[in-house]
Design a protein around this motif. Sequence first.
Motif, mmCIF file in Angstrom:
data_model
loop_
_atom_site.group_PDB
_atom_site.id
_atom_site.type_symbol
_atom_site.label_atom_id
_atom_site.label_comp_id
_atom_site.label_asym_id
_atom_site.label_seq_id
_atom_site.Cartn_x
_atom_site.Cartn_y
_atom_site.Cartn_z
ATOM 1 N N LEU A 131 46.122 62.269 15.342
ATOM 2 C CA LEU A 131 47.064 61.619 15.450
ATOM 3 C C LEU A 131 47.767 61.566 14.283
ATOM 4 N N VAL A 132 47.675 62.155 12.795
ATOM 5 C CA VAL A 132 48.236 62.074 11.838
ATOM 6 C C VAL A 132 49.214 62.428 12.487
ATOM 7 N N GLU A 133 48.918 64.084 12.907
ATOM 8 C CA GLU A 133 50.014 65.417 13.179
ATOM 9 C C GLU A 133 50.736 65.350 14.433
ATOM 10 N N ALA A 134 50.364 63.969 15.096
ATOM 11 C CA ALA A 134 51.157 63.386 16.259
ATOM 12 C C ALA A 134 52.314 62.708 15.633
ATOM 13 N N GLN A 135 52.381 61.885 14.814
ATOM 14 C CA GLN A 135 52.841 61.204 14.509
ATOM 15 C C GLN A 135 54.112 61.947 13.441
ATOM 16 N N GLN A 136 53.984 63.247 13.089
ATOM 17 C CA GLN A 136 55.256 63.541 12.366
ATOM 18 C C GLN A 136 55.770 64.755 13.193
ATOM 19 N N GLY A 137 56.590 64.463 12.851
ATOM 20 C CA GLY A 137 57.874 65.697 13.459
ATOM 21 C C GLY A 137 58.574 64.996 14.999
ATOM 22 N N GLU A 138 58.821 66.252 15.868
ATOM 23 C CA GLU A 138 58.579 64.993 16.993
ATOM 24 C C GLU A 138 57.876 64.019 17.553
ATOM 25 N N ILE A 139 57.889 63.068 17.972
ATOM 26 C CA ILE A 139 56.968 62.073 18.530
ATOM 27 C C ILE A 139 56.581 62.582 20.086
ATOM 28 N N ASP A 140 55.154 62.777 20.125
ATOM 29 C CA ASP A 140 54.851 61.969 21.806
ATOM 30 C C ASP A 140 54.391 61.144 22.248
ATOM 31 N N LEU A 141 54.841 59.558 22.424
ATOM 32 C CA LEU A 141 54.629 58.943 22.810
ATOM 33 C C LEU A 141 53.405 58.699 24.027
ATOM 34 N N PHE A 142 53.565 59.363 24.615
ATOM 35 C CA PHE A 142 51.935 59.433 25.219
ATOM 36 C C PHE A 142 51.392 60.268 24.648
ATOM 37 N N LYS A 143 51.517 61.575 24.041
ATOM 38 C CA LYS A 143 50.175 62.010 23.299
ATOM 39 C C LYS A 143 49.137 61.576 22.473
ATOM 40 N N ILE A 144 50.210 60.219 21.517
ATOM 41 C CA ILE A 144 49.949 59.002 21.112
ATOM 42 C C ILE A 144 49.130 57.966 21.640
ATOM 43 N N ARG A 145 49.614 57.971 22.650
ATOM 44 C CA ARG A 145 48.798 56.932 23.095
ATOM 45 C C ARG A 145 46.934 57.382 23.685
ATOM 46 N N VAL A 146 47.175 58.438 24.039
ATOM 47 C CA VAL A 146 46.263 59.175 24.773
ATOM 48 C C VAL A 146 44.564 59.214 23.509
ATOM 49 N N LEU A 147 45.486 59.608 22.144
ATOM 50 C CA LEU A 147 44.625 59.371 21.668
ATOM 51 C C LEU A 147 43.816 58.343 21.010
ATOM 52 N N HIS A 148 44.746 57.165 20.924
ATOM 53 C CA HIS A 148 44.827 55.672 20.923
ATOM 54 C C HIS A 148 43.558 55.575 21.490
ATOM 55 N N ASP A 149 43.466 55.310 22.479
ATOM 56 C CA ASP A 149 42.398 55.441 23.811
ATOM 57 C C ASP A 149 40.877 56.144 23.043
ATOM 58 N N ASP A 150 41.628 57.552 23.072
ATOM 59 C CA ASP A 150 40.230 58.073 23.089
ATOM 60 C C ASP A 150 39.310 57.315 21.710
ATOM 61 N N LEU A 151 40.597 56.779 20.539
ATOM 62 C CA LEU A 151 39.944 56.734 19.504
ATOM 63 C C LEU A 151 39.230 55.191 19.885
ATOM 64 N N ARG A 152 40.012 54.311 20.571
ATOM 65 C CA ARG A 152 39.207 52.884 20.600
ATOM 66 C C ARG A 152 37.742 53.330 21.696
ATOM 67 N N VAL A 153 38.008 54.267 22.377
ATOM 68 C CA VAL A 153 36.894 54.801 23.097
ATOM 69 C C VAL A 153 35.443 55.314 22.510
ATOM 70 N N VAL A 154 36.060 56.020 21.311
ATOM 71 C CA VAL A 154 35.238 56.236 20.378
ATOM 72 C C VAL A 154 34.640 55.616 19.475
ATOM 73 N N GLY A 155 35.331 54.725 19.098
ATOM 74 C CA GLY A 155 34.827 53.611 18.448
ATOM 75 C C GLY A 155 33.956 52.984 18.947
#
Length: 150
Positions: free
Chosen positions: A53-77
């Motif tokens: 997620l930190v890497e995805a938020q640097q440089g060119e931002i891919d909102l879809f990838k960030i959303r997927v990572l957030h969803d994965d983090l929520r599921v893991v949590g």
Amino acid sequence: MPPAFSLQSVLDVRHNRVEALEIELGRLLAMQLNAQNLLAGLCETQKGLMNQLVEAQQGEIDLFKIRVLHDDLRVVGERMETVKEELSRLEMQIEKKRRDLVAARQEEETLQILRRKRLEAYQAEQARVEMAFQDDLYIAQAFRQRYQEI
């Protein structure tokens, strides 16, 4: 030959109960270890997702990838919370099983003590009977010698 212990069947049942409780405690401890390993794996997964997620938020931002990572983090949590609840439940079960096992071992030991005391009493009685028999032999020999001297 010592007499049979009258409570041997009860002692056998208590011993079998102790063994069953030990097996059940071992099963619970194995489940706890598996859950701890699962939680450790989920923590590592969470760290990996956070790094992504930190890497995805640097440089060119891919909102879809960030959303997927957030969803994965929520599921893991959520999964981590479920495993923590399971660990808590297992901890209570293990503690109860340990108390049950201690009580069962004490009950078994009480019967073991009764059996040992019964055996000791039997051996003491046998020793007393043997001593009395030897005393009778010595007295009979003494009377025989006295009678032969007369």
